[in-house]
Design an enzyme around this catalytic site. Structure first.
Site, PDB file in Angstrom:
ATOM      1  N   LYS A  11       1.142  -1.348   0.171  1.00  0.00           N
ATOM      2  CA  LYS A  11      -0.086   0.072  -0.079  1.00  0.00           C
ATOM      3  C   LYS A  11       0.907   1.312   0.004  1.00  0.00           C
ATOM      4  O   LYS A  11       2.008   1.265   0.248  1.00  0.00           O
ATOM      5  CB  LYS A  11      -1.035  -0.075   1.149  1.00  0.00           C
ATOM      6  CG  LYS A  11      -1.969  -1.188   1.037  1.00  0.00           C
ATOM      7  CD  LYS A  11      -3.039  -1.193   2.339  1.00  0.00           C
ATOM      8  CE  LYS A  11      -3.867  -2.469   2.088  1.00  0.00           C
ATOM      9  NZ  LYS A  11      -4.804  -2.479   3.221  1.00  0.00           N
ATOM     10  N   TYR A  51     -12.763  -1.497  -3.739  1.00  0.00           N
ATOM     11  CA  TYR A  51     -13.273  -1.694  -2.114  1.00  0.00           C
ATOM     12  C   TYR A  51     -14.704  -1.575  -2.185  1.00  0.00           C
ATOM     13  O   TYR A  51     -15.257  -1.234  -0.939  1.00  0.00           O
ATOM     14  CB  TYR A  51     -12.548  -0.679  -1.338  1.00  0.00           C
ATOM     15  CG  TYR A  51     -11.344  -0.981  -1.095  1.00  0.00           C
ATOM     16  CD1 TYR A  51     -10.665  -2.234  -0.217  1.00  0.00           C
ATOM     17  CD2 TYR A  51      -9.951  -0.208  -1.714  1.00  0.00           C
ATOM     18  CE1 TYR A  51      -9.511  -2.414   0.053  1.00  0.00           C
ATOM     19  CE2 TYR A  51      -8.865  -0.417  -1.473  1.00  0.00           C
ATOM     20  CZ  TYR A  51      -8.342  -1.462  -0.652  1.00  0.00           C
ATOM     21  OH  TYR A  51      -7.161  -1.761  -0.448  1.00  0.00           O
ATOM     22  N   PHE A  59     -15.453   3.864   7.412  1.00  0.00           N
ATOM     23  CA  PHE A  59     -13.824   4.292   6.926  1.00  0.00           C
ATOM     24  C   PHE A  59     -13.647   4.185   5.613  1.00  0.00           C
ATOM     25  O   PHE A  59     -12.720   4.458   4.963  1.00  0.00           O
ATOM     26  CB  PHE A  59     -12.988   3.392   7.715  1.00  0.00           C
ATOM     27  CG  PHE A  59     -13.253   1.660   7.150  1.00  0.00           C
ATOM     28  CD1 PHE A  59     -12.668   1.285   6.033  1.00  0.00           C
ATOM     29  CD2 PHE A  59     -13.945   0.917   8.358  1.00  0.00           C
ATOM     30  CE1 PHE A  59     -13.053  -0.200   5.820  1.00  0.00           C
ATOM     31  CE2 PHE A  59     -14.192  -0.457   8.034  1.00  0.00           C
ATOM     32  CZ  PHE A  59     -13.812  -0.963   6.576  1.00  0.00           C
ATOM     33  N   ARG A  87      -2.140 -14.904   4.119  1.00  0.00           N
ATOM     34  CA  ARG A  87      -2.715 -14.096   5.112  1.00  0.00           C
ATOM     35  C   ARG A  87      -2.103 -14.229   6.471  1.00  0.00           C
ATOM     36  O   ARG A  87      -1.893 -13.340   7.592  1.00  0.00           O
ATOM     37  CB  ARG A  87      -4.249 -14.343   5.509  1.00  0.00           C
ATOM     38  CG  ARG A  87      -4.980 -13.560   4.264  1.00  0.00           C
ATOM     39  CD  ARG A  87      -6.355 -13.980   4.107  1.00  0.00           C
ATOM     40  NE  ARG A  87      -7.352 -13.466   5.084  1.00  0.00           N
ATOM     41  CZ  ARG A  87      -7.566 -12.159   5.100  1.00  0.00           C
ATOM     42  NH1 ARG A  87      -7.478 -11.391   4.091  1.00  0.00           N
ATOM     43  NH2 ARG A  87      -8.565 -11.776   6.125  1.00  0.00           N
ATOM     44  N   THR A  93      -5.383  -7.494  10.484  1.00  0.00           N
ATOM     45  CA  THR A  93      -5.583  -6.372   9.818  1.00  0.00           C
ATOM     46  C   THR A  93      -4.985  -5.007  10.670  1.00  0.00           C
ATOM     47  O   THR A  93      -4.422  -4.262  10.265  1.00  0.00           O
ATOM     48  CB  THR A  93      -7.174  -6.085   9.593  1.00  0.00           C
ATOM     49  OG1 THR A  93      -7.736  -7.032   9.113  1.00  0.00           O
ATOM     50  CG2 THR A  93      -7.454  -4.669   8.940  1.00  0.00           C
ATOM     51  N   ARG A 104       2.577  -7.043   8.795  1.00  0.00           N
ATOM     52  CA  ARG A 104       2.171  -6.054   9.409  1.00  0.00           C
ATOM     53  C   ARG A 104       2.660  -5.481  10.845  1.00  0.00           C
ATOM     54  O   ARG A 104       2.611  -4.290  11.235  1.00  0.00           O
ATOM     55  CB  ARG A 104       0.508  -6.095   9.543  1.00  0.00           C
ATOM     56  CG  ARG A 104      -0.242  -6.048   7.977  1.00  0.00           C
ATOM     57  CD  ARG A 104      -1.449  -6.430   8.178  1.00  0.00           C
ATOM     58  NE  ARG A 104      -2.339  -6.138   7.041  1.00  0.00           N
ATOM     59  CZ  ARG A 104      -3.313  -6.771   6.584  1.00  0.00           C
ATOM     60  NH1 ARG A 104      -3.877  -7.723   7.338  1.00  0.00           N
ATOM     61  NH2 ARG A 104      -4.040  -6.323   5.363  1.00  0.00           N
ATOM     62  N   ASN A 114      -2.160  -0.205   7.013  1.00  0.00           N
ATOM     63  CA  ASN A 114      -1.775  -1.344   7.301  1.00  0.00           C
ATOM     64  C   ASN A 114      -0.696  -2.194   6.211  1.00  0.00           C
ATOM     65  O   ASN A 114      -0.758  -3.375   6.296  1.00  0.00           O
ATOM     66  CB  ASN A 114      -2.741  -2.242   7.594  1.00  0.00           C
ATOM     67  CG  ASN A 114      -3.550  -2.669   6.845  1.00  0.00           C
ATOM     68  OD1 ASN A 114      -3.510  -2.288   5.502  1.00  0.00           O
ATOM     69  ND2 ASN A 114      -4.516  -3.436   6.881  1.00  0.00           N
ATOM     70  N   HIS A 117      -2.158  -5.333   1.524  1.00  0.00           N
ATOM     71  CA  HIS A 117      -3.286  -6.090   1.470  1.00  0.00           C
ATOM     72  C   HIS A 117      -3.092  -7.599   0.898  1.00  0.00           C
ATOM     73  O   HIS A 117      -2.128  -8.183   0.193  1.00  0.00           O
ATOM     74  CB  HIS A 117      -3.974  -5.659  -0.056  1.00  0.00           C
ATOM     75  CG  HIS A 117      -5.279  -6.174  -0.258  1.00  0.00           C
ATOM     76  ND1 HIS A 117      -6.618  -6.140   0.153  1.00  0.00           N
ATOM     77  CD2 HIS A 117      -5.550  -7.298  -1.563  1.00  0.00           C
ATOM     78  CE1 HIS A 117      -7.504  -6.896  -0.351  1.00  0.00           C
ATOM     79  NE2 HIS A 117      -6.792  -7.471  -1.334  1.00  0.00           N
ATOM     80  N   GLU A 128      -9.525  -9.725  -7.885  1.00  0.00           N
ATOM     81  CA  GLU A 128      -8.545  -8.626  -7.608  1.00  0.00           C
ATOM     82  C   GLU A 128      -7.564  -8.833  -8.590  1.00  0.00           C
ATOM     83  O   GLU A 128      -6.747  -7.693  -8.830  1.00  0.00           O
ATOM     84  CB  GLU A 128      -8.063  -8.730  -6.176  1.00  0.00           C
ATOM     85  CG  GLU A 128      -9.285  -8.384  -5.006  1.00  0.00           C
ATOM     86  CD  GLU A 128      -9.022  -8.884  -3.719  1.00  0.00           C
ATOM     87  OE1 GLU A 128      -9.739  -8.440  -2.959  1.00  0.00           O
ATOM     88  OE2 GLU A 128      -7.751  -9.253  -3.404  1.00  0.00           O
TER      89      GLU A 128
HETATM   90  P1  CMP Z   1      -7.673  -4.589   3.749  1.00  0.00           P
HETATM   91  O1  CMP Z   1      -8.168  -5.923   4.587  1.00  0.00           O
HETATM   92  O2  CMP Z   1      -6.355  -4.811   2.820  1.00  0.00           O
HETATM   93  O3  CMP Z   1      -8.730  -3.950   2.721  1.00  0.00           O
HETATM   94  C1  CMP Z   1      -9.893  -3.375   3.638  1.00  0.00           C
HETATM   95  C2  CMP Z   1      -9.048  -2.319   4.407  1.00  0.00           C
HETATM   96  O4  CMP Z   1      -9.965  -1.428   5.098  1.00  0.00           O
HETATM   97  C3  CMP Z   1      -8.380  -2.791   5.368  1.00  0.00           C
HETATM   98  O5  CMP Z   1      -7.098  -3.587   5.047  1.00  0.00           O
HETATM   99  C4  CMP Z   1      -8.133  -1.580   6.168  1.00  0.00           C
HETATM  100  O6  CMP Z   1      -6.752  -0.843   5.612  1.00  0.00           O
HETATM  101  C5  CMP Z   1      -9.295  -0.897   6.061  1.00  0.00           C
HETATM  102  N1  CMP Z   1      -9.853  -0.759   7.364  1.00  0.00           N
HETATM  103  C6  CMP Z   1     -10.544  -1.949   7.867  1.00  0.00           C
HETATM  104  N2  CMP Z   1     -11.080  -1.476   9.034  1.00  0.00           N
HETATM  105  C7  CMP Z   1     -10.725  -0.420   9.122  1.00  0.00           C
HETATM  106  C8  CMP Z   1     -11.138   0.557  10.168  1.00  0.00           C
HETATM  107  N3  CMP Z   1     -12.027   0.188  11.207  1.00  0.00           N
HETATM  108  N4  CMP Z   1     -10.625   1.795  10.079  1.00  0.00           N
HETATM  109  C9  CMP Z   1      -9.744   2.378   9.198  1.00  0.00           C
HETATM  110  N5  CMP Z   1      -9.439   1.320   8.085  1.00  0.00           N
HETATM  111  C10 CMP Z   1     -10.158  -0.016   8.004  1.00  0.00           C
END
Ligand code: CMP
Length: 139
Positions: A11, A51, A59, A87, A93, A104, A114, A117, A128
């Site tokens: 990212k 997304y 968010f 994963r 996450t 991460r 984070n 992905h 994707e």
């Molecule tokens: P990823 O799982 O790659 O794709 C969805 C993204 O949404 C996730 O990573 C986070 O970067 C973002 N995300 C998920 N939950 C939150 C949250 N509570 N606040 C901000 N970003 C979020």
């Protein structure tokens, strides 16, 4: 049935901080083969589409803004049990919850920023990967 490919993005936070090499090294060391890779920058329309499943989440705006603010590195990775193993390699996450040694834990700064992905299913890995790569970019 599990397939052998997953999709990842390093990212904008990872690219900005100069972590591309370190993260790709972790991915290689974990036994993934890179089947496709490119540096690219998503438009707002791209990120909103990618997304879409999160569009009702509070968010969503923050996520789109973050994912479009600079280049990413998109890649398709190959390994037996790729989705699940990747994963595990990237960790939870939220980096606070990520296990020691995961990408991460090492490189992410928050739930939003984070670092990487990883697809959450074989179906999404295919969708994707096809979002970012044409057939002749996948080897
Ligand atoms: P990823 O799982 O790659 O794709 C969805 C993204 O949404 C996730 O990573 C986070 O970067 C973002 N995300 C998920 N939950 C939150 C949250 N509570 N606040 C901000 N970003 C979020």
């Amino acid at each position: 049935m599990a397939t052998n490919r997953t999709f990842t993005m390093l990212k904008p936070d990872s690219v900005e901080k100069g972590y591309i090499g370190a993260i790709l090294e972790k991915i290689n060391a974990a036994g993934f083969r890179i089947a496709a890779i490119k540096m690219t920058q998503m438009t707002v329309a791209d990120a909103e589409k990618f997304y879409e499943v999160h569009s009702a989440r509070p968010f969503f705006g923050e996520l789109v803004e973050f994912m479009t603010r600079g280049p990413i590195v998109a890649a398709i990775l190959e390994k037996e049990n790729a989705v699940e193993d990747f994963r595990v390699l990237i960790g939870a996450t939220n980096p606070v919850d990520a296990a020691e040694g995961t990408i991460r834990k090492l490189y992410a700064s928050s739930m939003g920023e984070n670092a990487v992905h990883g697809s959450d299913s074989d179906d999404n890995a295919a969708i994707e990967g096809a979002f970012h790569f044409s057939g002749r970019e996948i080897f």
